[in-house]
Motif scaffolding. Structure first.
Motif, PDB file in Angstrom:
ATOM      1  N   ILE A  50       0.827  -1.214   0.000  1.00 23.98           N
ATOM      2  CA  ILE A  50       0.000   0.000   0.000  1.00 23.98           C
ATOM      3  C   ILE A  50       0.860   1.263   0.000  1.00 23.98           C
ATOM      4  CG2 ILE A  50      -1.509   1.396   1.495  1.00 23.98           C
ATOM      5  CD1 ILE A  50      -2.995  -1.161   2.185  1.00 23.98           C
ATOM      6  N   MET A  51       1.974   1.226   0.744  1.00 22.34           N
ATOM      7  CA  MET A  51       2.775   2.451   0.874  1.00 22.34           C
ATOM      8  C   MET A  51       3.806   2.608  -0.237  1.00 22.34           C
ATOM      9  SD  MET A  51       5.412   1.718   4.046  1.00 22.34           S
ATOM     10  CE  MET A  51       4.271   0.824   5.100  1.00 22.34           C
ATOM     11  N   ALA A  52       4.238   1.524  -0.895  1.00 23.53           N
ATOM     12  CA  ALA A  52       5.351   1.594  -1.841  1.00 23.53           C
ATOM     13  C   ALA A  52       4.932   2.191  -3.180  1.00 23.53           C
ATOM     14  CB  ALA A  52       5.935   0.206  -2.051  1.00 23.53           C
ATOM     15  N   SER A  53       5.933   2.669  -3.916  1.00 20.96           N
ATOM     16  CA  SER A  53       5.718   3.213  -5.261  1.00 20.96           C
ATOM     17  C   SER A  53       5.613   2.077  -6.273  1.00 20.96           C
ATOM     18  CB  SER A  53       6.874   4.146  -5.641  1.00 20.96           C
ATOM     19  OG  SER A  53       6.947   5.267  -4.775  1.00 20.96           O
ATOM     20  N   GLU A  54       5.086   2.405  -7.438  1.00 21.74           N
ATOM     21  CA  GLU A  54       5.038   1.448  -8.547  1.00 21.74           C
ATOM     22  C   GLU A  54       6.339   1.528  -9.342  1.00 21.74           C
ATOM     23  OE1 GLU A  54       2.776  -0.708  -9.239  1.00 21.74           O
ATOM     24  OE2 GLU A  54       1.031  -0.079  -8.054  1.00 21.74           O
ATOM     25  N   PRO A  55       6.765   0.444 -10.004  1.00 23.00           N
ATOM     26  CA  PRO A  55       6.188  -0.905  -9.924  1.00 23.00           C
ATOM     27  C   PRO A  55       6.550  -1.570  -8.598  1.00 23.00           C
ATOM     28  CG  PRO A  55       8.118  -0.903 -11.344  1.00 23.00           C
ATOM     29  CD  PRO A  55       7.882   0.524 -10.979  1.00 23.00           C
ATOM     30  N   LEU A  56       5.601  -2.288  -8.014  1.00 20.68           N
ATOM     31  CA  LEU A  56       5.772  -2.826  -6.663  1.00 20.68           C
ATOM     32  C   LEU A  56       6.910  -3.835  -6.570  1.00 20.68           C
ATOM     33  CD1 LEU A  56       2.035  -3.280  -5.556  1.00 20.68           C
ATOM     34  CD2 LEU A  56       3.619  -1.414  -5.020  1.00 20.68           C
ATOM     35  N   ASP A  57       7.132  -4.611  -7.634  1.00 21.68           N
ATOM     36  CA  ASP A  57       8.185  -5.625  -7.545  1.00 21.68           C
ATOM     37  C   ASP A  57       9.578  -4.994  -7.510  1.00 21.68           C
ATOM     38  OD1 ASP A  57       8.132  -4.706 -10.121  1.00 21.68           O
ATOM     39  OD2 ASP A  57       8.273  -6.688 -11.073  1.00 21.68           O
ATOM     40  N   GLU A  58       9.674  -3.696  -7.784  1.00 26.68           N
ATOM     41  CA  GLU A  58      10.957  -2.997  -7.687  1.00 26.68           C
ATOM     42  C   GLU A  58      11.049  -2.126  -6.437  1.00 26.68           C
ATOM     43  OE1 GLU A  58      11.746  -0.786 -11.213  1.00 26.68           O
ATOM     44  OE2 GLU A  58      11.516  -2.529 -12.548  1.00 26.68           O
ATOM     45  N   HIS A  59       9.938  -2.032  -5.685  1.00 24.82           N
ATOM     46  CA  HIS A  59       9.913  -1.124  -4.527  1.00 24.82           C
ATOM     47  C   HIS A  59       9.521  -1.808  -3.217  1.00 24.82           C
ATOM     48  CE1 HIS A  59       9.779   1.800  -7.852  1.00 24.82           C
ATOM     49  NE2 HIS A  59      10.300   2.655  -6.993  1.00 24.82           N
ATOM     50  N   VAL A  60       9.167  -3.082  -3.252  1.00 26.16           N
ATOM     51  CA  VAL A  60       8.809  -3.813  -2.038  1.00 26.16           C
ATOM     52  C   VAL A  60       9.803  -4.957  -1.843  1.00 26.16           C
ATOM     53  CG1 VAL A  60       7.059  -5.190  -0.850  1.00 26.16           C
ATOM     54  CG2 VAL A  60       6.363  -3.249  -2.280  1.00 26.16           C
ATOM     55  N   PHE A  61      10.439  -4.996  -0.651  1.00 27.15           N
ATOM     56  CA  PHE A  61      11.416  -6.046  -0.340  1.00 27.15           C
ATOM     57  C   PHE A  61      11.052  -6.689   0.994  1.00 27.15           C
ATOM     58  CE2 PHE A  61      13.653  -2.727  -2.748  1.00 27.15           C
ATOM     59  CZ  PHE A  61      14.086  -3.461  -3.841  1.00 27.15           C
ATOM     60  N   TYR A  62      11.424  -7.950   1.127  1.00 23.78           N
ATOM     61  CA  TYR A  62      11.127  -8.674   2.377  1.00 23.78           C
ATOM     62  C   TYR A  62      12.313  -9.572   2.726  1.00 23.78           C
ATOM     63  CZ  TYR A  62       9.108 -11.910   5.709  1.00 23.78           C
ATOM     64  OH  TYR A  62       8.878 -12.673   6.830  1.00 23.78           O
ATOM     65  N   VAL A  63      12.679  -9.588   4.015  1.00 21.10           N
ATOM     66  CA  VAL A  63      13.688 -10.527   4.515  1.00 21.10           C
ATOM     67  C   VAL A  63      13.130 -11.197   5.762  1.00 21.10           C
ATOM     68  CG1 VAL A  63      15.717  -9.345   3.577  1.00 21.10           C
ATOM     69  CG2 VAL A  63      14.824  -8.664   5.810  1.00 21.10           C
ATOM     70  N   GLU A  64      13.552 -12.422   6.015  1.00 22.16           N
ATOM     71  CA  GLU A  64      12.985 -13.202   7.102  1.00 22.16           C
ATOM     72  C   GLU A  64      13.393 -12.664   8.477  1.00 22.16           C
ATOM     73  OE1 GLU A  64      14.731 -14.375   4.635  1.00 22.16           O
ATOM     74  OE2 GLU A  64      13.299 -15.546   3.438  1.00 22.16           O
ATOM     75  N   THR A  65      14.620 -12.193   8.612  1.00 22.35           N
ATOM     76  CA  THR A  65      15.091 -11.712   9.917  1.00 22.35           C
ATOM     77  C   THR A  65      15.975 -10.480   9.714  1.00 22.35           C
ATOM     78  OG1 THR A  65      17.148 -12.986   9.940  1.00 22.35           O
ATOM     79  CG2 THR A  65      15.153 -14.086  10.778  1.00 22.35           C
ATOM     80  N   TYR A  66      16.168  -9.761  10.812  1.00 21.65           N
ATOM     81  CA  TYR A  66      17.083  -8.616  10.760  1.00 21.65           C
ATOM     82  C   TYR A  66      18.523  -9.082  10.539  1.00 21.65           C
ATOM     83  CZ  TYR A  66      13.542  -5.259  12.259  1.00 21.65           C
ATOM     84  OH  TYR A  66      12.442  -4.451  12.312  1.00 21.65           O
ATOM     85  N   GLY A  67      18.774 -10.337  10.849  1.00 19.59           N
ATOM     86  CA  GLY A  67      20.127 -10.851  10.689  1.00 19.59           C
ATOM     87  C   GLY A  67      20.587 -10.905   9.249  1.00 19.59           C
ATOM     88  N   VAL A  68      19.656 -10.907   8.302  1.00 19.15           N
ATOM     89  CA  VAL A  68      20.049 -10.993   6.892  1.00 19.15           C
ATOM     90  C   VAL A  68      19.657  -9.740   6.116  1.00 19.15           C
ATOM     91  CG1 VAL A  68      19.961 -13.506   6.833  1.00 19.15           C
ATOM     92  CG2 VAL A  68      17.889 -12.201   6.326  1.00 19.15           C
ATOM     93  N   ILE A  69      19.305  -8.686   6.843  1.00 18.21           N
ATOM     94  CA  ILE A  69      18.855  -7.472   6.153  1.00 18.21           C
ATOM     95  C   ILE A  69      19.953  -6.860   5.300  1.00 18.21           C
ATOM     96  CG2 ILE A  69      19.425  -5.856   8.035  1.00 18.21           C
ATOM     97  CD1 ILE A  69      16.816  -4.372   7.359  1.00 18.21           C
ATOM     98  N   GLU A  70      21.246  -7.138   5.703  1.00 13.80           N
ATOM     99  CA  GLU A  70      22.346  -6.573   4.921  1.00 13.80           C
ATOM    100  C   GLU A  70      22.338  -7.073   3.484  1.00 13.80           C
ATOM    101  OE1 GLU A  70      24.486  -7.542   8.890  1.00 13.80           O
ATOM    102  OE2 GLU A  70      22.553  -8.040   7.947  1.00 13.80           O
ATOM    103  N   LYS A  71      21.644  -8.199   3.237  1.00 15.58           N
ATOM    104  CA  LYS A  71      21.572  -8.716   1.875  1.00 15.58           C
ATOM    105  C   LYS A  71      20.949  -7.713   0.909  1.00 15.58           C
ATOM    106  CE  LYS A  71      21.164 -13.632   3.107  1.00 15.58           C
ATOM    107  NZ  LYS A  71      20.288 -14.834   3.031  1.00 15.58           N
ATOM    108  N   LEU A  72      20.130  -6.816   1.461  1.00 13.47           N
ATOM    109  CA  LEU A  72      19.446  -5.848   0.600  1.00 13.47           C
ATOM    110  C   LEU A  72      20.383  -4.741   0.118  1.00 13.47           C
ATOM    111  CD1 LEU A  72      16.060  -5.407   2.504  1.00 13.47           C
ATOM    112  CD2 LEU A  72      16.513  -6.768   0.468  1.00 13.47           C
ATOM    113  N   THR A  73      21.552  -4.657   0.730  1.00 12.64           N
ATOM    114  CA  THR A  73      22.480  -3.587   0.364  1.00 12.64           C
ATOM    115  C   THR A  73      22.835  -3.650  -1.118  1.00 12.64           C
ATOM    116  OG1 THR A  73      23.413  -3.647   2.591  1.00 12.64           O
ATOM    117  CG2 THR A  73      24.680  -2.516   0.905  1.00 12.64           C
ATOM    118  N   SER A  74      23.205  -4.818  -1.586  1.00 12.70           N
ATOM    119  CA  SER A  74      23.592  -4.956  -2.995  1.00 12.70           C
ATOM    120  C   SER A  74      22.403  -4.693  -3.914  1.00 12.70           C
ATOM    121  CB  SER A  74      24.162  -6.352  -3.256  1.00 12.70           C
ATOM    122  OG  SER A  74      23.212  -7.348  -2.914  1.00 12.70           O
ATOM    123  N   LYS A  75      21.193  -5.056  -3.450  1.00 15.53           N
ATOM    124  CA  LYS A  75      19.997  -4.815  -4.258  1.00 15.53           C
ATOM    125  C   LYS A  75      19.774  -3.318  -4.454  1.00 15.53           C
ATOM    126  CE  LYS A  75      16.175  -5.836  -6.398  1.00 15.53           C
ATOM    127  NZ  LYS A  75      16.218  -6.444  -7.752  1.00 15.53           N
TER     128      LYS A  75
END
Length: 390
Positions: A159-184
């Protein structure tokens, strides 16, 4: 890849620090922010970064205008503390629009075409109405990325993200792996840096803008109509400077000065009236009279100001109108005393005069002469009276 830097952004991180985010997890978020900063081309004229912290309240940790180097940004991030209860995501986005994305807080003018970007990091469901607020932000030109962790509500992220959603919405299972989003995000924000290729024609500054670029000028210069070269601006033109009294142009910049009789304050902008009559500041021979930042000269009593309006000469204290003597004024340097004409004597008030009453010692001979005269006068008077009676 030296030809691929992130395009210039006005980037605001909005991080959830509600009670559901444990302290050690919040530390992971801070590591993620620091690693993101490392991937950015941070600078006053490239990417500016702000961080907001929210729970049931919202705190702007620092706005876009505060730090322009990575070390300072990462140090500021390390000092952030969680706020605890609540998840008011809508309030946080609204605060970003009202208090962070303003020129006063460091957002660059729309004419610069610098993208305004928000990255929201949350692990819960918003406890307020986020849909309308997010829509208003997107309408205002703010691009929103939503990062969900663990228990985050995916529907709220979409609801809050911009379009296109598949380029603006990300999900990770735990905070322990959030750094994975850095390269993205590095890939997302990467753009061919035309300025680094050396093919631009900017006289002063080249600002990368996606696959294109814009020219800019150093402070004190303005971009010419050709959009490439720069000319020095009149920094002392009305509205361009902050000087209280006098603006002095100085090679594309300016310094402030004050009118005669005023001195520049420590802020180097405003002026205060100085004591123009302080020793060494005036050229009066005797008396200096301060007058609203300027001065005039005067003289001590008994002196008069010369035509040069600076020096003084002793006045004629016995000139008409200058003394209180009834008859004679006698000058004595700068003072005077009163005296009287012959036959008069000075009264006790030392100003007025009275006719003198003279007396002298009479000899015996003079006394006899006087008696003879009186006797003759009496004889003549008696004869005149006798003749008158006949």
């Amino acid at each position: 890849d030296t030809a691929c830097k992130n395009r210039p952004l006005d980037l605001v991180f909005i991080v959830d620090s509600s009670r559901s985010v444990r302290p050690e997890e919040f530390e992971k978020v801070k590591i993620f922010l620091s690693e993101m900063i490392d991937t950015l081309d941070v600078g006053e004229r490239t990417t500016r970064v702000a961080v907001m912290n929210y729970a049931s309240t919202v705190k702007v940790e620092f706005p876009l205008r505060t730090y322009f180097d990575k070390a300072s940004l990462k140090e500021a991030v390390s000092r952030i503390e969680p706020l605890s209860a609540g998840t008011m995501t809508g309030l946080a986005i609204q605060t970003a629009m009202d208090e962070v994305f303003t020129e006063e807080m460091g957002t660059r003018p729309a004419t610069f075409n610098i993208p305004k970007v928000v990255i929201v990091v949350t692990d819960g469901r918003p406890q307020d109405q986020v849909q309308d607020v997010a829509a208003s932000a997107r309408t205002a030109g703010i691009e929103i990325y939503a990062v969900g962790v663990d228990r985050a509500d995916m529907q709220s992220l979409r609801i809050m993200a911009s379009e296109p959603l598949d380029e603006h919405v990300f999900y990770v299972e735990t905070y322990g792996v959030i750094e994975k989003l850095t390269s993205k995000f590095r890939e997302t924000f990467c753009a061919v840096n035309v300025c680094a290729l050396g093919t631009h024609g900017c006289q002063h500054i080249c600002v990368s803008n996606g696959a294109s670029y814009l020219c800019d000028c150093y402070e004190g210069y303005t971009l010419n109509p050709d959009k490439r070269t720069c000319s020095a601006v009149d920094t002392c033109a009305p509205g361009r400077h902050e000087c209280d009294q006098i603006c002095v142009s100085n090679n594309g910049s300016y310094v402030c000065d004050c009118y005669e009789g005023y001195t520049l304050n420590p802020d180097k902008k405003t002026c205060s009236a100085m004591d123009v009559c302080a020793p060494g500041r005036h050229d009066c021979a005797q008396v200096c009279l301060s007058n609203d930042g300027s001065y005039s000269c005067g003289c001590y009593e008994g002196y008069t100001l010369n035509p040069d309006k600076k020096t003084c000469s002793a006045a004629d204290v016995c000139a008409p109108g200058r003394h209180a003597c009834e008859q004679v004024c006698v000058r004595d340097d700068l003072l005077y005393t009163c005296d009287c004409h012959q036959g008069y004597t000075l009264n006790p008030d030392r100003k007025t005069c009275s006719r003198a009453i003279t007396s002298s010692l009479v000899t015996t001979e003079e006394s006899c002469k006087c008696e003879a005269i009186v006797a003759l006068q009496d004889s003549v008077t008696s004869r005149l009276e006798a003749l008158s009676s006949k």
